[in-house]
Write an enzyme that holds these catalytic residues in place. Structure first.
Site, short mmCIF file in Angstrom:
data_model
loop_
_atom_site.label_atom_id
_atom_site.label_comp_id
_atom_site.label_asym_id
_atom_site.label_seq_id
_atom_site.Cartn_x
_atom_site.Cartn_y
_atom_site.Cartn_z
N ASP A 159 0.82 -1.21 0.00
CA ASP A 159 0.00 0.00 0.00
C ASP A 159 0.85 1.26 0.00
OD1 ASP A 159 0.93 0.08 2.66
OD2 ASP A 159 -0.93 -0.77 3.45
N ASP A 324 -0.22 4.67 -19.89
CA ASP A 324 -0.35 3.29 -20.32
C ASP A 324 -0.98 3.20 -21.71
OD1 ASP A 324 -0.34 0.35 -19.50
OD2 ASP A 324 -2.46 0.63 -19.94
N GLU A 353 3.66 4.90 -23.13
CA GLU A 353 4.00 3.52 -23.45
C GLU A 353 3.68 3.30 -24.93
OE1 GLU A 353 3.09 -1.04 -21.97
OE2 GLU A 353 1.46 0.41 -22.02
#
Length: 612
Positions: A159, A324, A353
């Site tokens: 986390d 992404d 990306e």
């Protein structure tokens, strides 16, 4: 009395009749360069209401869709100071309910914030697998998948607090920037730990923490001169995203009569011979059955994603984005998204990306690309990921022979094509990431080969990126599944017998990896010659490869021996760079080495010398 009555009306109507389930963005900031703000209101049958505001906030546009549960209201915030005001929802001029909204104060000089660049080293973390700092949020009642560390593909409990707890480790390693894979809510039933199938993009997944924890992470990092990069997903959401249950418009996502997956052939975007059907499937097909493909050509979708990205920059005080699957989205639309962000933040770096393996195709996607100009295309994307170099780094140090076109020739040839890029020094360079084999698997934990890979990304042009755990020798075989390349960092969980976050807790082998990595990248931190200096390289001979980084005041020599034999390099060949220098300091051992006639290289080794 009139003012008191209005305040009474606002209070009573908000508390008694409010029927708005969501407002996004939930608040905004005063003083933005683009004053237009489009606010989405979601609630049952809200299209029947007329909307106005208090405090003379001008409404410039109200858009209703075929779904009666959405209203998109655009206001103009120009010259409006930070303040609280209300939206009034009326029926036949009668206020039925109101909703409070806030324009907040921006941080000083927010628009001019500095981002990451070639002076940084980016450390990639998958948060679920890094460290469990708060066991109380291992599972959450609002999310489907629960904590199960025994399941390789399950939720392991890492986390935000775990990252905060180990910022000193990251700094000691020599990293200056964190790229953390997505942290927004992913409420899929299985395999949600990677968080790329997001279900609420305004909310941190409660198993990682809260929105406030994320902002606190950025604050704690900035205290240590570390930068935070958000992994942003523009192409798709998760099937369980709350909008999927009640789409604002039917074309909010791309839909087909039958499920259609992308063909992954992104070459169709610039291919002048591509068919329309192939192009449509590439850009509109879904990345996976659990990831609905967003339609960025819908202006409401594009504006929603743009404002969400800017909201996170302001809220969390971010230093950059990694995007992404950048080139799976419609190219015209995604470039508008990027330009809107960089118009608002001129120094903000965004790395996309672009998983292409051809340098001309990679170049096409970098801002001001000469390749893109052929088709009058400009992505406005400052940086792209150098997948071509990554592919070579994942195999080259296992090639012992130096024949033409093999071994270090592959690395040399990669850099010979830098002329294709408008800014090769703003490429993200890496040997591995969360989607590849780990290099320590490819190189069978041969520390010599790991050192060569790290030395190259530390000293070549571009922004180096490393992957959590490799700096202590972690290996992973992608052929066994993604979980094998995304294992838990040892020491990140209570009860771990091996705590690799400390020198005392690491094994000797882990310290050998860590000490080299730390020495290398901490040296790099203050070397502007490596960050921004010119690169001059020499044609490889016998699987050796030499290049120099140089500016007006400094020269660094980098020499690789990728063979299994000791090699001696005659330094007269490099006279144009060595000049009158007679020695070089090995930046790892601090030893001075005579370079007047020759340099000796051990098998499978790299030498980084500061010329003296």
């Amino acid at each position: 009395m009139k003012k008191l009555f209005l305040l009474f009306l606002i209070f009573t109507s908000s508390t008694m009749f409010a029927q708005i389930e969501r407002i996004e963005p939930p608040f905004w900031y005063a003083g933005m360069k683009n004053p237009e703000l489009q606010i989405m209101f979601y609630g049952k049958n809200i299209t029947k209401y007329n909307v106005s505001t208090t405090n003379s906030i001008p409404i410039t546009k109200v858009e209703r869709t075929s779904n009666q549960n959405y209203i998109f209201v655009t206001i103009n915030t120009k010259n409006i100071p930070p303040k609280e005001f209300h939206f009034l929802f009326k029926e036949k001029d009668k206020v039925v309910f109101t909703e409070k909204y806030n324009l907040k104060q921006r941080r000083e000089n927010s628009a001019e914030r500095k981002s990451f660049d070639a002076s940084d080293m980016m450390y990639l973390i998958m948060p679920d697998r890094f460290s469990n700092g708060n066991s109380n949020n291992n599972s959450d009642a609002s999310t489907t998948e629960k904590y199960n560390r025994e399941l390789p593909e399950g939720r392991h409990g890492g986390d935000i607090q775990g990252i905060i707890n180990h910022l000193d480790y990251i700094k000691e390693l020599g990293a200056t920037t964190l790229w953390i894979t997505p942290l927004c809510e992913d409420n899929e039933a299985v395999y949600s730990y990677h968080t790329y199938a997001q279900t609420d993009v305004y909310k941190i997944d409660p198993r990682y923490g809260t929105n406030e924890d994320y902002a606190r992470l950025a604050s704690e990092m900035h205290k240590k001169n570390l930068k935070l990069v958000m992994d942003y997903v523009t192409n798709h959401w998760g099937m369980q995203h709350w909008m999927m249950k009640d789409l604002p418009t039917q074309d909010w996502i791309h839909q087909f009569e039958n499920f259609t997956q992308t063909n992954h052939r992104r070459t169709v975007i610039h291919d002048i011979n591509a068919s329309k059907s192939d192009t449509k499937i590439c850009m509109d097909g879904w990345f996976a059955p659990s990831m609905p493909d967003l339609n960025q050509t819908n202006p409401l979708v594009l504006n929603y994603l743009t404002q969400n990205a800017i909201w996170w920059i302001e809220f969390a005080n971010l230093d950059g984005f990694r995007v992404d699957t950048y080139n799976y989205a419609d190219p015209t639309a995604i470039t508008k998204w990027t330009k809107a962000i960089t118009d608002e933040y001129p120094n903000f770096n965004i790395v996309g990306e672009i998983s292409m393996r051809d340098q001309a195709q990679l170049s096409y996607w970098q801002k001001d690309s000469p390749i893109g100009k052929i088709q009058n295309f400009n992505s406005h994307l400052p940086s792209v990921m150098d997948f071509n170099l990554s592919d070579e780094l994942l195999q080259v140090f296992n090639v012992d022979e130096g024949k033409w076109g093999l071994g270090m020739d592959k690395i040399y040839d990669n850099f010979t094509n830098d002329f294709l890029f408008p800014n090769p020094n703003n490429l993200l360079i890496f040997a591995e990431n969360h989607d590849t084999h780990r290099i320590n698997h490819i190189y069978q934990n041969d520390l010599r080969k790991y050192k060569m890979a790290m030395a190259l990304i530390a000293t070549a042009r571009g922004i180096p990126q490393t992957y959590y755990g490799s700096e202590i020798g972690m290996a992973g075989n992608k052929d066994k599944g993604d979980a094998d390349i995304r294992q838990d960092f040892p020491g990140g969980w209570e009860g771990d017998t091996n705590n690799a976050f400390t020198k005392e807790g690491r094994s000797q082998v882990q310290n050998d990896y860590f000490d080299f990595t730390s020495k290398l990248f901490n040296w790099r931190k203050n070397k502007s010659v490596v960050h921004f200096g010119k690169m001059t390289h020499y044609i490889p001979e016998n699987n050796t490869y030499v290049y120099f980084r140089h500016n007006a005041t400094e020269i660094v020599m980098v020499a690789f021996n990728n063979s299994n034999e000791t090699k001696t390099l005659k330094t007269e060949r490099f006279a144009e760079n060595i000049g009158n220098f007679k020695t070089g300091k090995d930046i790892i051992t601090d030893q001075l080495i005579d370079i007047t006639q020759e340099v000796r290289l051990e098998p499978k080794s790299v030498l980084i010398l500061e010329l003296k």
